[in-house]
Design an enzyme around this catalytic site. Structure first.
Site, PDB file in Angstrom:
ATOM      1  N   ASN A   7      54.810  62.555  62.960  1.00 31.27           N
ATOM      2  CA  ASN A   7      55.867  61.735  62.367  1.00 31.27           C
ATOM      3  C   ASN A   7      55.833  60.392  63.098  1.00 31.27           C
ATOM      4  O   ASN A   7      56.320  60.283  64.216  1.00 31.27           O
ATOM      5  CB  ASN A   7      57.217  62.432  62.541  1.00 31.27           C
ATOM      6  CG  ASN A   7      58.342  61.659  61.886  1.00 31.27           C
ATOM      7  OD1 ASN A   7      58.136  60.554  61.367  1.00 31.27           O
ATOM      8  ND2 ASN A   7      59.530  62.228  61.912  1.00 31.27           N
ATOM      9  N   LYS A  14      56.182  61.238  66.916  1.00 35.76           N
ATOM     10  CA  LYS A  14      56.539  62.606  67.281  1.00 35.76           C
ATOM     11  C   LYS A  14      55.396  63.489  66.777  1.00 35.76           C
ATOM     12  O   LYS A  14      54.918  63.273  65.650  1.00 35.76           O
ATOM     13  CB  LYS A  14      57.829  62.960  66.521  1.00 35.76           C
ATOM     14  CG  LYS A  14      58.711  63.975  67.171  1.00 35.76           C
ATOM     15  CD  LYS A  14      60.020  64.023  66.416  1.00 35.76           C
ATOM     16  CE  LYS A  14      60.637  65.387  66.575  1.00 35.76           C
ATOM     17  NZ  LYS A  14      61.792  65.583  65.727  1.00 35.76           N
ATOM     18  N   ARG A  95      54.341  63.289  58.139  1.00 29.82           N
ATOM     19  CA  ARG A  95      55.642  63.242  57.471  1.00 29.82           C
ATOM     20  C   ARG A  95      55.870  61.811  56.981  1.00 29.82           C
ATOM     21  O   ARG A  95      55.803  60.863  57.767  1.00 29.82           O
ATOM     22  CB  ARG A  95      56.733  63.640  58.458  1.00 29.82           C
ATOM     23  CG  ARG A  95      58.090  63.653  57.816  1.00 29.82           C
ATOM     24  CD  ARG A  95      59.109  62.970  58.665  1.00 29.82           C
ATOM     25  NE  ARG A  95      60.382  62.935  57.968  1.00 29.82           N
ATOM     26  CZ  ARG A  95      61.439  62.291  58.413  1.00 29.82           C
ATOM     27  NH1 ARG A  95      61.382  61.664  59.560  1.00 29.82           N
ATOM     28  NH2 ARG A  95      62.553  62.270  57.723  1.00 29.82           N
ATOM     29  N   HIS A 184      65.365  64.318  53.147  1.00 33.29           N
ATOM     30  CA  HIS A 184      65.391  65.643  53.790  1.00 33.29           C
ATOM     31  C   HIS A 184      64.743  66.700  52.883  1.00 33.29           C
ATOM     32  O   HIS A 184      65.032  67.888  53.003  1.00 33.29           O
ATOM     33  CB  HIS A 184      66.834  66.126  54.079  1.00 33.29           C
ATOM     34  CG  HIS A 184      67.576  65.335  55.101  1.00 33.29           C
ATOM     35  ND1 HIS A 184      68.921  65.068  54.981  1.00 33.29           N
ATOM     36  CD2 HIS A 184      67.188  64.788  56.263  1.00 33.29           C
ATOM     37  CE1 HIS A 184      69.326  64.368  56.037  1.00 33.29           C
ATOM     38  NE2 HIS A 184      68.291  64.177  56.829  1.00 33.29           N
ATOM     39  N   ARG A 245      76.641  56.944  59.416  1.00 32.56           N
ATOM     40  CA  ARG A 245      76.533  56.393  58.053  1.00 32.56           C
ATOM     41  C   ARG A 245      77.755  56.773  57.224  1.00 32.56           C
ATOM     42  O   ARG A 245      78.272  57.886  57.338  1.00 32.56           O
ATOM     43  CB  ARG A 245      75.282  56.934  57.360  1.00 32.56           C
ATOM     44  CG  ARG A 245      74.010  56.333  57.890  1.00 32.56           C
ATOM     45  CD  ARG A 245      72.785  57.010  57.304  1.00 32.56           C
ATOM     46  NE  ARG A 245      72.034  57.711  58.330  1.00 32.56           N
ATOM     47  CZ  ARG A 245      71.040  58.562  58.098  1.00 32.56           C
ATOM     48  NH1 ARG A 245      70.684  58.845  56.875  1.00 32.56           N
ATOM     49  NH2 ARG A 245      70.427  59.145  59.099  1.00 32.56           N
ATOM     50  N   GLU A 388      61.066  71.758  59.771  1.00 31.02           N
ATOM     51  CA  GLU A 388      60.332  70.814  58.932  1.00 31.02           C
ATOM     52  C   GLU A 388      58.851  70.758  59.305  1.00 31.02           C
ATOM     53  O   GLU A 388      58.000  70.621  58.431  1.00 31.02           O
ATOM     54  CB  GLU A 388      60.979  69.422  59.037  1.00 31.02           C
ATOM     55  CG  GLU A 388      62.302  69.385  58.281  1.00 31.02           C
ATOM     56  CD  GLU A 388      63.172  68.191  58.622  1.00 31.02           C
ATOM     57  OE1 GLU A 388      63.910  68.268  59.624  1.00 31.02           O
ATOM     58  OE2 GLU A 388      63.125  67.191  57.901  1.00 31.02           O
TER      59      GLU A 388
END
Ligand code: ADP
Length: 403
Positions: A7, A14, A95, A184, A245, A388
């Site tokens: 990622n 990552k 990802r 997601h 958010r 994930e």
């Protein structure tokens, strides 16, 4: 087969190496502060590995190429690395946050795939450019190894048009692709599949509401394994209230604040993404702090908690109506997996819909998937830990098997 999941962000990478013979994690790592004065790489081998389990190094990491090389060195370090050399890495999965309307499935990387990811970059300017650098460096570092891209938006591409078109002039969609995409998706897909296993039915026969509640929060209505609606929109700002958010607000607030406070669109974007949500209402974006504050009688923290759960309940009601019949709710991510207060509050009063949580089971802290529903409840309520990286690696394997 060993699959390396990457990622790559604008200033971080990552990574996780998985052995797909049994889905186990061999090593994980995080390269941070790329391009800053001093970078940092934290690398961890699996606890059962015979080698040193964790190392942290601080050094200049001027670019993604250096970051990726450091990760490869740690994975293959003689006597310490979990694999002998890079030829022990059989595939790389990337990802990718935004695939626009191009990708409803993962894809094997070639130049045209990279070009499409670049083309939709204006829709995810903070993410896609970093992903592209990661892909390009990975292609150089692991030549001849298949590289697969897995998109956060892909799972939601099955939504019908009435769920994804905004009530704006149609040209904004046809010319600029302004629409709901949802995010997601890898997590919602994984959790839906795991939920079907818990229900003991094929996924194609299950109607599920998935609730991904972390720092970012989103929900999805999943009919027969296909997403039919989701709460995030063109960007991950829409829908539920989140850590920082705002989620759904009246869009006219922007014009009003511009006139009253002289805030620019960029200022407002910053406020809505970084200074709103739990943080905006009570000062902390971490749900654990919110609980500590409300236990001390902090009214704003109580309000933030109530608002957070109320919004989730709204969406449960909406997606119940969308699906008509619901077999299960599945809570996942940091809050969904760990926070009994949130789970209890957003299911409170839903007994007439067949949704009832067993209080004692909900209170018990546990790892792993579990059933929280009261016996006899028509709708199962599960906690399903998301994974994930495993889902990305699984999709990489599927693409490779399909040739
Ligand atoms: P991200 O979206 O960054 O991956 P996570 O899925 O890790 O985020 O979720 C972060 C959120 O989960 C934070 O609000 C944190 O407070 C919450 N969280 C993590 N552990 C717990 C816990 N044990 N109890 C309550 N909330 C928790």
């Amino acid at each position: 087969m060993n699959v390396l999941v990457i990622n790559s962000g604008s200033s971080s990478i990552k990574y996780q190496l998985l052995d797909m013979a049994n889905g186990s994690v061999l090593a994980t790592g995080l390269v941070e502060r790329i391009g800053e004065g001093t970078g940092r790489i934290k690398h961890k081998n699996a606890p059962d590995s015979a080698h040193e389990t964790e190392s942290v190094r601080e050094l200049p990491i001027p670019d993604h190429k250096t970051g990726m090389q450091l990760a490869a060195e740690l994975l293959t370090e003689p006597g310490k690395g979990v694999v002998k050399d890079t030829s022990d890495i059989d595939a790389v999965g990337h990802r990718i946050v935004h695939g626009g309307e191009y990708f409803s499935e993962p894809a094997l990387v070639d130049d045209s795939v990279v070009e499409k990811i670049r083309e939709v970059s204006p829709l995810a300017p903070l993410h896609n450019p970093g992903h592209i650098v990661g892909i390009e460096e990975s292609r150089k570092l692991f030549p001849g190894i298949p590289q697969v891209v897995v998109f956060d938006t892909a799972f939601h591409q099955t939504m019908p048009s009435e769920a994804y078109i905004y009530a704006l002039p149609y040209e904004y969609y046809s010319e600029l692709k302004v629409r709901r995409y949802g995010f997601h998706g890898t997590s919602h897909r994984f959790v839906a599949k795991e939920t079907a296993k818990l229900l003991g039915k094929p996924l194609s026969e299950c109607n599920i509401i998935t609730l991904h509640l972390g720092n970012g929060c989103s929900m999805a209505a999943v009919r027969g394994g296909k997403c039919v609606d989701t709460s995030m929109g063109l960007t991950p700002l829409a829908g539920l209230m989140m850590g920082t958010r705002c989620g759904d607000i009246d869009p006219a607030i922007l014009a009003y604040l511009a006139s009253q406070k002289g805030l620019s669109i960029q200022d407002m974007d910053q406020v809505m993404n970084k200074q709103s949500g739990l943080k905006g209402v009570c000062g902390s974006n971490d749900m654990r702090d919110v609980h500590a504050m409300r236990e001390k009688g902090d009214e704003r923290a109580q309000l933030a908690f109530d608002m957070f759960c109320y919004r989730i309940k709204h969406y449960i009601g909406a997606y119940y109506a969308v699906l008509g019949r619901v077999d299960a709710l599945a809570f996942t991510a940091g809050i969904g997996e760990n926070d009994e207060h949130v789970r209890a509050k957003c299911c409170e009063g839903l007994e007439p819909l067949g949704i009832a949580i067993d209080t004692a089971v909900n209170l018990k802290r546990a790892k792993g998937a579990r059933d929280l529903s009261q016996s006899g409840g028509r709708v199962k309520v599960f906690v399903v830990p998301t994974n994930e990286e495993l889902e990305i690696a699984t999709q990489v394997m599927d693409v490779i098997k399909a040739g």
